[in-house]
Design a protein around this motif. Sequence first.
Motif, PDB file in Angstrom:
ATOM      1  N   ILE A 262       0.835  -1.209   0.000  1.00  0.00           N
ATOM      2  CA  ILE A 262       0.000   0.000   0.000  1.00  0.00           C
ATOM      3  C   ILE A 262       0.865   1.252   0.000  1.00  0.00           C
ATOM      4  O   ILE A 262       0.632   2.186  -0.776  1.00  0.00           O
ATOM      5  CB  ILE A 262      -0.989  -0.010   1.187  1.00  0.00           C
ATOM      6  N   GLU A 263       1.876   1.287   0.849  1.00  0.00           N
ATOM      7  CA  GLU A 263       2.755   2.462   0.912  1.00  0.00           C
ATOM      8  C   GLU A 263       3.479   2.676  -0.415  1.00  0.00           C
ATOM      9  O   GLU A 263       3.523   3.799  -0.936  1.00  0.00           O
ATOM     10  CB  GLU A 263       3.766   2.304   2.041  1.00  0.00           C
ATOM     11  N   GLN A 264       4.031   1.627  -0.970  1.00  0.00           N
ATOM     12  CA  GLN A 264       4.754   1.731  -2.237  1.00  0.00           C
ATOM     13  C   GLN A 264       3.828   2.153  -3.367  1.00  0.00           C
ATOM     14  O   GLN A 264       4.152   3.039  -4.157  1.00  0.00           O
ATOM     15  CB  GLN A 264       5.404   0.385  -2.569  1.00  0.00           C
ATOM     16  N   GLN A 265       2.673   1.540  -3.434  1.00  0.00           N
ATOM     17  CA  GLN A 265       1.730   1.817  -4.511  1.00  0.00           C
ATOM     18  C   GLN A 265       1.190   3.247  -4.417  1.00  0.00           C
ATOM     19  O   GLN A 265       1.115   3.946  -5.424  1.00  0.00           O
ATOM     20  CB  GLN A 265       0.585   0.797  -4.481  1.00  0.00           C
ATOM     21  N   GLN A 266       0.828   3.670  -3.223  1.00  0.00           N
ATOM     22  CA  GLN A 266       0.314   5.035  -3.071  1.00  0.00           C
ATOM     23  C   GLN A 266       1.376   6.060  -3.436  1.00  0.00           C
ATOM     24  O   GLN A 266       1.073   7.086  -4.053  1.00  0.00           O
ATOM     25  CB  GLN A 266      -0.207   5.251  -1.649  1.00  0.00           C
ATOM     26  N   SER A 267       2.608   5.802  -3.084  1.00  0.00           N
ATOM     27  CA  SER A 267       3.701   6.713  -3.434  1.00  0.00           C
ATOM     28  C   SER A 267       3.876   6.781  -4.953  1.00  0.00           C
ATOM     29  O   SER A 267       4.017   7.877  -5.522  1.00  0.00           O
ATOM     30  CB  SER A 267       4.994   6.253  -2.763  1.00  0.00           C
ATOM     31  N   ALA A 268       3.874   5.619  -5.605  1.00  0.00           N
ATOM     32  CA  ALA A 268       4.027   5.589  -7.059  1.00  0.00           C
ATOM     33  C   ALA A 268       2.852   6.267  -7.762  1.00  0.00           C
ATOM     34  O   ALA A 268       3.034   6.988  -8.741  1.00  0.00           O
ATOM     35  CB  ALA A 268       4.178   4.151  -7.540  1.00  0.00           C
ATOM     36  N   ILE A 269       1.655   6.039  -7.248  1.00  0.00           N
ATOM     37  CA  ILE A 269       0.468   6.663  -7.843  1.00  0.00           C
ATOM     38  C   ILE A 269       0.579   8.186  -7.766  1.00  0.00           C
ATOM     39  O   ILE A 269       0.322   8.888  -8.751  1.00  0.00           O
ATOM     40  CB  ILE A 269      -0.818   6.159  -7.152  1.00  0.00           C
ATOM     41  N   LEU A 270       0.958   8.699  -6.606  1.00  0.00           N
ATOM     42  CA  LEU A 270       1.105  10.150  -6.457  1.00  0.00           C
ATOM     43  C   LEU A 270       2.158  10.709  -7.414  1.00  0.00           C
ATOM     44  O   LEU A 270       1.996  11.801  -7.956  1.00  0.00           O
ATOM     45  CB  LEU A 270       1.458  10.505  -5.010  1.00  0.00           C
ATOM     46  N   ALA A 271       3.227   9.961  -7.629  1.00  0.00           N
ATOM     47  CA  ALA A 271       4.311  10.444  -8.476  1.00  0.00           C
ATOM     48  C   ALA A 271       4.008  10.323  -9.969  1.00  0.00           C
ATOM     49  O   ALA A 271       4.432  11.177 -10.754  1.00  0.00           O
ATOM     50  CB  ALA A 271       5.598   9.678  -8.146  1.00  0.00           C
ATOM     51  N   LEU A 272       3.278   9.292 -10.371  1.00  0.00           N
ATOM     52  CA  LEU A 272       3.179   8.975 -11.799  1.00  0.00           C
ATOM     53  C   LEU A 272       1.787   9.056 -12.405  1.00  0.00           C
ATOM     54  O   LEU A 272       1.654   9.071 -13.630  1.00  0.00           O
ATOM     55  CB  LEU A 272       3.725   7.551 -12.040  1.00  0.00           C
ATOM     56  N   ASN A 273       0.750   9.108 -11.605  1.00  0.00           N
ATOM     57  CA  ASN A 273      -0.618   8.996 -12.110  1.00  0.00           C
ATOM     58  C   ASN A 273      -1.025  10.133 -13.042  1.00  0.00           C
ATOM     59  O   ASN A 273      -1.897   9.951 -13.883  1.00  0.00           O
ATOM     60  CB  ASN A 273      -1.608   8.881 -10.946  1.00  0.00           C
ATOM     61  N   THR A 274      -0.419  11.287 -12.909  1.00  0.00           N
ATOM     62  CA  THR A 274      -0.710  12.405 -13.805  1.00  0.00           C
ATOM     63  C   THR A 274       0.350  12.522 -14.890  1.00  0.00           C
ATOM     64  O   THR A 274       0.022  12.703 -16.070  1.00  0.00           O
ATOM     65  CB  THR A 274      -0.793  13.729 -13.014  1.00  0.00           C
TER      66      THR A 274
END
Length: 151
Positions: free
Chosen positions: A39-51
Amino acid sequence: MPQRIIRFCTIVMAALVAGTIFGIWIGYDPKDLSAPTFIEQQQSAILALNTLMPILGLITILLTLTSAFLQRKNKFVFALLLVASVFFILSGITTRFGNQLINSVVMTWNMDSPPNNWMELRNQWWTYHELRTLSAFIGLCLIVWTNMKKN
């Protein structure tokens, strides 16, 4: 000269997109992660790359289509670049209607109390990621190949 600049930019952008996706595939396989770590890794990646990644993907698609249009007299190169565009479009569709739907759910999760189905969603996300990795890689290979064939 403008055609060479477009071809160069197409290769660079396709390499950035495919390389980022490939790097996630190589370095972030979540199958052995605990729920809180995932969860921590995925949420961090989502914040960095989702846009950022969809924007880079769109630029790559537009550059590839522009490059195809500029090389339309060479039917073989034109066709391969259109196919490369389709592969990047498929990667984008997979991201938008697969990965990002799961991303929006993951962003609501608390590391201390993951949902019971977190592993199922993690596995679905990974399957979508493998599909978009393959698609982006094929698109990149086609773009590079057309630029090797054309002087």
